[in-house]
Design a protein around this motif. Structure first.
Motif, mmCIF file in Angstrom:
data_model
loop_
_atom_site.group_PDB
_atom_site.id
_atom_site.type_symbol
_atom_site.label_atom_id
_atom_site.label_comp_id
_atom_site.label_asym_id
_atom_site.label_seq_id
_atom_site.Cartn_x
_atom_site.Cartn_y
_atom_site.Cartn_z
ATOM 1 N N ASP A 162 7.158 22.694 18.866
ATOM 2 C CA ASP A 162 6.499 23.957 18.533
ATOM 3 C C ASP A 162 6.887 25.080 19.490
ATOM 4 O O ASP A 162 6.783 26.267 19.145
ATOM 5 C CB ASP A 162 4.973 23.788 18.542
ATOM 6 N N ALA A 165 9.259 27.966 18.461
ATOM 7 C CA ALA A 165 8.818 29.112 17.656
ATOM 8 C C ALA A 165 8.791 30.397 18.477
ATOM 9 O O ALA A 165 8.882 31.497 17.912
ATOM 10 C CB ALA A 165 7.446 28.834 17.053
ATOM 11 N N LYS A 169 16.090 34.259 19.182
ATOM 12 C CA LYS A 169 17.121 33.705 18.293
ATOM 13 C C LYS A 169 18.414 33.396 19.033
ATOM 14 O O LYS A 169 19.088 32.397 18.755
ATOM 15 C CB LYS A 169 17.391 34.678 17.141
ATOM 16 N N PHE A 172 17.947 30.136 20.772
ATOM 17 C CA PHE A 172 17.961 28.992 19.848
ATOM 18 C C PHE A 172 19.413 28.620 19.546
ATOM 19 O O PHE A 172 19.786 27.444 19.574
ATOM 20 C CB PHE A 172 17.207 29.328 18.560
ATOM 21 N N CYS A 198 20.831 22.236 7.683
ATOM 22 C CA CYS A 198 19.516 21.604 7.472
ATOM 23 C C CYS A 198 18.783 21.462 8.802
ATOM 24 O O CYS A 198 18.529 20.345 9.279
ATOM 25 C CB CYS A 198 19.674 20.242 6.817
ATOM 26 N N ILE A 199 18.423 22.585 9.422
ATOM 27 C CA ILE A 199 17.897 22.554 10.775
ATOM 28 C C ILE A 199 16.373 22.571 10.813
ATOM 29 O O ILE A 199 15.743 21.686 11.387
ATOM 30 C CB ILE A 199 18.451 23.746 11.588
ATOM 31 N N ASP A 200 15.760 23.572 10.197
ATOM 32 C CA ASP A 200 14.321 23.769 10.340
ATOM 33 C C ASP A 200 13.522 22.542 9.938
ATOM 34 O O ASP A 200 12.612 22.105 10.653
ATOM 35 C CB ASP A 200 13.861 24.984 9.527
ATOM 36 N N GLU A 201 13.860 21.964 8.775
ATOM 37 C CA GLU A 201 13.067 20.839 8.278
ATOM 38 C C GLU A 201 13.370 19.536 9.007
ATOM 39 O O GLU A 201 12.644 18.550 8.853
ATOM 40 C CB GLU A 201 13.293 20.649 6.771
ATOM 41 N N ILE A 203 14.172 19.454 12.554
ATOM 42 C CA ILE A 203 14.319 19.746 13.979
ATOM 43 C C ILE A 203 13.797 18.610 14.844
ATOM 44 O O ILE A 203 14.403 18.275 15.881
ATOM 45 C CB ILE A 203 13.653 21.084 14.349
ATOM 46 N N TYR A 288 26.098 29.367 13.492
ATOM 47 C CA TYR A 288 24.957 29.501 14.395
ATOM 48 C C TYR A 288 25.137 30.639 15.402
ATOM 49 O O TYR A 288 24.545 30.627 16.479
ATOM 50 C CB TYR A 288 24.680 28.157 15.085
#
Length: 337
Positions: A162, A165, A169, A172, A198-201, A203, A288
């Protein structure tokens, strides 16, 4: 909770990965005195939150954010803070932040009183997937990056996805360079995931996969004399680039990205790296927002490369890809670079 154990005998420790774990730090702290070392950016989000969970005598040291803090001057300041607090070997240091804070705090912990326990709580992606694990702690010198350091394992690593978040950027992307590195040298499937975006889902899985690779390598080669050198893929050129620009122009991950692409180009010229690998690496770096072009001549990096920790006499251990997911170490003359 995802749990990994770094098996190093009496120096073994766990890596705990869980969303929200930063709100539960106190559960893992057993000390009369605790010093939380962080930077001004991380402190804004998590400093008081972490301290509020810890019982006993707690002090916080907030340092300026940025690579410039990873210096001998900052180290002296940290020493004085710890000694003024009358910290003992039974007490605890917590490194709360990214790679700079982790490396600096870890080196201070390794050397003050000849060793005080410490916990890593990495808040950047780069630190979560790489620098918080394995016990490499150091500061920079005028001659190059991480040239003054030690191997000193933490007692625990707490990773809260978390925290990403609140990450800028750019930083990251900085951490994604290390993720890409792991895919390049060990895990083709991980590279495919990153390449597909497919990063966010995924991580949590990505962090765990990187940590697990690092764990396995450190268990085999704690002191960086063999297989662990493979983790420095892209770093020989990358560290030299950082040093050339006095750590101002490129972040660590950006410099490593430049190093990875250019060492792949060299590997293809040498006939070791499969044709097309460099372009594939370049395309994922672009995805990226990471740089790949080396905007100075290699001759200007020669002095920094000569001081690289993988150098041996007139030779250097080059870390080259055979293909995505497979790397080798090749001893070669520094003149090749």
């Amino acid at each position: 909770m995802r749990t990994l154990k770094v098996n190093l005998g009496e120096k073994s420790y766990n890596i705990l990965i869980e969303k929200g774990i930063i709100k539960q730090v106190g559960q893992y702290v057993k000390a009369n005195k605790t010093v939380v070392i962080t930077d001004n950016n991380v402190n804004h989000y998590y400093g008081e939150q972490v301290i509020s969970t810890i019982d006993g005598n707690v002090k916080k040291l907030v340092l300026p954010a940025g690579e410039e803090t990873k210096s001998l001057d900052s180290l002296k300041y940290v020493y004085n803070f710890l000694l003024d607090f009358k910290i003992t070997r039974d007490d605890l240091i917590i490194a709360l932040g990214g790679g700079v804070i982790g490396d600096l705090s870890g080196f201070a912990a390794a050397t003050v009183l000849r060793g005080v326990r410490y916990i890593q709580i990495p808040t950047s992606l780069l630190a979560q997937v790489d620098s918080s694990i394995g016990g490499k702690v150091a500061v920079n010198s005028d001659y190059g990056k991480n040239l003054i350091g030690a191997f000193y394992q933490p007692k625990l690593v707490l990773i809260d996805p978390d925290c990403l978040a609140t990450l800028d950027k750019r930083f990251f992307s900085d951490g994604m360079a290390e993720v890409i590195k792991y895919g390049c040298i060990y895990d083709k499937d991980l590279f495919d995931i990153v390449e597909a975006g497919c990063i966010d889902e995924k991580i949590d899985e990505i962090i765990e996969r990187c940590c697990n690779i690092k764990r396995q390598v450190v268990e085999k080669d704690e002191f960086d004399t063999g297989e662990r050198m493979l983790l420095n893929f892209g770093h020989t050129i990358g560290h030299a680039v950082e040093n050339h620009y006095n750590y101002q122009k490129y972040s660590h991950g950006e410099a490593v990205a430049i190093g990875m692409y250019n060492i792949c180009v060299l590997g293809e010229k040498m006939g070791i790296t499969a044709p097309g690998t460099a372009d594939r690496v370049k395309q994922v770096l672009i995805k990226y927002n990471l740089p790949f072009r080396l905007d100075i001549g290699m001759e200007k990096l020669s002095d920094a490369i000569a001081l690289d920790k993988k150098s041996q006499g007139e030779n250097i251990n080059l870390i080259l890809l055979k293909d995505i997911g497979s790397a080798i170490r090749k001893k070669d003359r520094r003149t090749l670079l």
